[in-house]
Scaffold this active site. Structure first.
Site, PDB file in Angstrom:
ATOM      1  N   SER A  20       8.253   1.038  22.602  1.00  0.00           N
ATOM      2  CA  SER A  20       7.008   1.218  23.041  1.00  0.00           C
ATOM      3  C   SER A  20       7.055   2.528  24.111  1.00  0.00           C
ATOM      4  O   SER A  20       7.645   2.228  25.109  1.00  0.00           O
ATOM      5  CB  SER A  20       6.342  -0.027  23.428  1.00  0.00           C
ATOM      6  OG  SER A  20       5.045   0.512  24.281  1.00  0.00           O
ATOM      7  N   LYS A  71      -2.076  -6.811  16.795  1.00  0.00           N
ATOM      8  CA  LYS A  71      -3.396  -6.344  16.857  1.00  0.00           C
ATOM      9  C   LYS A  71      -4.545  -7.003  16.245  1.00  0.00           C
ATOM     10  O   LYS A  71      -5.886  -7.196  16.610  1.00  0.00           O
ATOM     11  CB  LYS A  71      -3.454  -4.879  16.437  1.00  0.00           C
ATOM     12  CG  LYS A  71      -2.777  -3.786  17.302  1.00  0.00           C
ATOM     13  CD  LYS A  71      -2.752  -2.637  16.839  1.00  0.00           C
ATOM     14  CE  LYS A  71      -1.911  -1.553  17.554  1.00  0.00           C
ATOM     15  NZ  LYS A  71      -2.308  -0.055  17.065  1.00  0.00           N
ATOM     16  N   ALA A 133      -3.714   2.988   3.634  1.00  0.00           N
ATOM     17  CA  ALA A 133      -4.826   2.051   3.548  1.00  0.00           C
ATOM     18  C   ALA A 133      -4.452   0.880   4.376  1.00  0.00           C
ATOM     19  O   ALA A 133      -4.719  -0.610   4.300  1.00  0.00           O
ATOM     20  CB  ALA A 133      -5.485   1.589   1.970  1.00  0.00           C
ATOM     21  N   MET A 219       0.181  10.769  11.502  1.00  0.00           N
ATOM     22  CA  MET A 219      -0.109   9.838  12.638  1.00  0.00           C
ATOM     23  C   MET A 219       1.600   9.429  13.079  1.00  0.00           C
ATOM     24  O   MET A 219       1.468   8.828  14.165  1.00  0.00           O
ATOM     25  CB  MET A 219      -0.817   8.433  12.091  1.00  0.00           C
ATOM     26  CG  MET A 219      -2.285   8.906  12.038  1.00  0.00           C
ATOM     27  SD  MET A 219      -3.175   7.666  11.202  1.00  0.00           S
ATOM     28  CE  MET A 219      -3.291   6.513  12.818  1.00  0.00           C
TER      29      MET A 219
HETATM   30  P1  NDP Z   1       0.647  -0.559   7.595  1.00  0.00           P
HETATM   31  O1  NDP Z   1       1.831  -1.455   7.324  1.00  0.00           O
HETATM   32  O2  NDP Z   1      -0.636  -1.557   7.999  1.00  0.00           O
HETATM   33  O3  NDP Z   1       0.184   0.025   6.367  1.00  0.00           O
HETATM   34  C1  NDP Z   1       1.292   0.959   5.906  1.00  0.00           C
HETATM   35  C2  NDP Z   1       0.649   1.966   4.760  1.00  0.00           C
HETATM   36  O4  NDP Z   1       1.477   2.874   4.302  1.00  0.00           O
HETATM   37  C3  NDP Z   1       0.227   1.369   3.363  1.00  0.00           C
HETATM   38  O5  NDP Z   1      -1.131   2.028   3.057  1.00  0.00           O
HETATM   39  C4  NDP Z   1       1.209   1.464   2.542  1.00  0.00           C
HETATM   40  O6  NDP Z   1       1.054   1.450   1.172  1.00  0.00           O
HETATM   41  C5  NDP Z   1       1.575   2.970   3.038  1.00  0.00           C
HETATM   42  N1  NDP Z   1       2.915   3.265   2.398  1.00  0.00           N
HETATM   43  C6  NDP Z   1       4.238   2.711   3.146  1.00  0.00           C
HETATM   44  N2  NDP Z   1       5.322   3.261   2.692  1.00  0.00           N
HETATM   45  C7  NDP Z   1       4.933   4.341   1.943  1.00  0.00           C
HETATM   46  C8  NDP Z   1       5.615   5.068   0.963  1.00  0.00           C
HETATM   47  N3  NDP Z   1       6.914   5.102   0.772  1.00  0.00           N
HETATM   48  N4  NDP Z   1       4.814   5.903   0.260  1.00  0.00           N
HETATM   49  C9  NDP Z   1       3.423   5.760   0.215  1.00  0.00           C
HETATM   50  N5  NDP Z   1       2.883   4.927   1.100  1.00  0.00           N
HETATM   51  C10 NDP Z   1       3.459   4.364   1.923  1.00  0.00           C
HETATM   52  O7  NDP Z   1       1.027   0.277   8.862  1.00  0.00           O
HETATM   53  P2  NDP Z   1       0.051   1.010   9.764  1.00  0.00           P
HETATM   54  O8  NDP Z   1      -1.340   1.574   9.004  1.00  0.00           O
HETATM   55  O9  NDP Z   1      -0.210   0.061  11.047  1.00  0.00           O
HETATM   56  O10 NDP Z   1       0.720   2.441  10.340  1.00  0.00           O
HETATM   57  C11 NDP Z   1       0.803   3.459   9.615  1.00  0.00           C
HETATM   58  C12 NDP Z   1       1.321   4.829  10.413  1.00  0.00           C
HETATM   59  O11 NDP Z   1       0.548   5.247  11.462  1.00  0.00           O
HETATM   60  C13 NDP Z   1       2.796   4.294  10.808  1.00  0.00           C
HETATM   61  O12 NDP Z   1       3.555   5.348  10.684  1.00  0.00           O
HETATM   62  C14 NDP Z   1       2.523   4.222  12.378  1.00  0.00           C
HETATM   63  O13 NDP Z   1       3.729   4.389  13.169  1.00  0.00           O
HETATM   64  C15 NDP Z   1       1.288   5.218  12.484  1.00  0.00           C
HETATM   65  N6  NDP Z   1       0.475   5.081  13.828  1.00  0.00           N
HETATM   66  C16 NDP Z   1       0.592   5.854  14.677  1.00  0.00           C
HETATM   67  C17 NDP Z   1      -0.133   5.576  15.804  1.00  0.00           C
HETATM   68  C18 NDP Z   1      -0.428   6.831  17.047  1.00  0.00           C
HETATM   69  O14 NDP Z   1      -0.933   6.463  18.169  1.00  0.00           O
HETATM   70  N7  NDP Z   1       0.096   7.979  16.590  1.00  0.00           N
HETATM   71  C19 NDP Z   1      -0.937   4.504  15.967  1.00  0.00           C
HETATM   72  C20 NDP Z   1      -0.883   3.584  14.992  1.00  0.00           C
HETATM   73  C21 NDP Z   1      -0.139   3.692  13.944  1.00  0.00           C
HETATM   74  P3  NDP Z   1       0.738   0.262   0.247  1.00  0.00           P
HETATM   75  O15 NDP Z   1      -0.505  -0.285   0.424  1.00  0.00           O
HETATM   76  O16 NDP Z   1       0.780   0.760  -1.040  1.00  0.00           O
HETATM   77  O17 NDP Z   1       1.822  -0.584   0.663  1.00  0.00           O
END
Ligand code: NDP
Length: 277
Positions: A20, A71, A133, A219
């Site tokens: 973090s 969260k 998503a 992101m």
């Molecule tokens: P989640 O685990 O909730 O969701 C992951 C998502 O990524 C799902 O939609 C999943 O698809 C998809 N995914 C994972 N691997 C792949 C792949 N190889 N190809 C295509 N789609 C993929 O994660 P979060 O939503 O919490 O986080 C998402 C991103 O956002 C992270 O990288 C995190 O670091 C970043 N983030 C950045 C923040 C910032 O302040 N900059 C704040 C919060 C998050 P499926 O549903 O098909 O599994």
């Protein structure tokens, strides 16, 4: 909670927490505004995190940030929950009122929107494609719809994108779209809200949806280009960003909730430059 020097103590709770950047960011804010505060990272127990957070407040803690994987699980200890946290289904900021009421809020979405606005990356009625998503997408959809943008959401598992579309359509113009049907659309902004980069991967989107003027935003953040950023640059996007600005802005909005000061984003980004891997 205060230490031997009577500092006000704030904390981020997560598990794992070693990665973090919140302590760096918030302790920089305190230095910037000469506040007698300290911000620490707490590796919370996966079963007893709610008790640990309550104890932190009982011992005088002033404010808390929440990160993965908690969260979505903080609602039971909150006495008041803001609309934006309810809609996002997630809480990342807690504030103690009158020494007994805990307010739960979410600053991720507004942090993202603030970063877009500060960099001139968004206008009302823009068409925005969100890839992914999960929790991050859920947090940013409402502020973008409220701002007046049209959202298109796609995901590797399409059903999840459809689910989010159904949940958020009461707030504005949102459509879900299958990855294979993306080619005909023209987007002002494409947001990678997937966690693909963690596994050194990238979402498989058709390259022809990326034009010179398309703004591409990952992101995820690291100190060099992510796979998605490299892909967007390869297909000639001239405006490619990572999520550091979002990270700093969500922290700034939490800081504002606690201290009624909105910190200097540019100075903080400059300070953070060497602290991101
Ligand atoms: P989640 O685990 O909730 O969701 C992951 C998502 O990524 C799902 O939609 C999943 O698809 C998809 N995914 C994972 N691997 C792949 C792949 N190889 N190809 C295509 N789609 C993929 O994660 P979060 O939503 O919490 O986080 C998402 C991103 O956002 C992270 O990288 C995190 O670091 C970043 N983030 C950045 C923040 C910032 O302040 N900059 C704040 C919060 C998050 P499926 O549903 O098909 O599994």
């Amino acid at each position: 909670m205060s230490n031997k020097t009577n500092k006000n103590i704030y904390a981020v709770f997560g598990n794992p927490i070693y990665h973090s950047k919140s302590p760096d960011i918030h302790n920089f804010f305190y230095k910037l505004y000469n506040l007698n505060c300290n911000y620490i990272a707490i590796n919370a127990s996966k079963n007893f995190f709610l008790n640990e957070i309550s104890l932190f407040f009982k011992n005088g803690g002033k404010g808390v940030n929440i990160t993965l994987p908690f969260k979505e699980k903080i609602f039971p200890i909150c006495d008041i929950i803001t609309d934006r946290a309810k809609i996002a289904g997630a809480i990342n900021t807690l504030k103690l009122y009158n020494k007994k009421f805990i307010l739960g809020d979410n600053t991720d979405g507004i942090g993202f929107l603030s970063d877009l606005l500060q960099n001139n990356l968004i206008k009302k009625k823009n068409d925005i494609l969100i890839i992914g998503a999960g929790g991050a997408s859920r947090g940013i959809i409402y502020p973008l719809l409220k701002f007046g943008c049209n959202i298109f959401i796609t995901n590797r598992t399409f059903e999840k994108a459809k689910f989010l579309m159904k949940e958020f359509k009461k707030f504005g113009n949102i459509k879900c779209i299958k990855i294979k049907n993306l080619k005909s659309n023209k987007f002002h902004l494409i947001v990678n809200a997937t966690s693909a980069e963690i596994k050194n991967d990238l979402p498989l989107i058709p390259s022809n949806i990326i034009k010179k003027k398309t703004i591409c935003y990952d992101m995820f953040y690291r100190n060099k280009d992510t796979n998605f950023m490299k892909f967007c640059k390869k297909y000639k996007s001239k405006k490619v960003y990572n999520g550091i600005g979002m990270l700093v802005n969500q922290a700034a909005h939490s800081f504002f909730i606690w201290n009624k000061i909105f910190p200097d984003i540019k100075k903080t980004l400059f300070f953070l430059k060497n602290k991101i891997n």
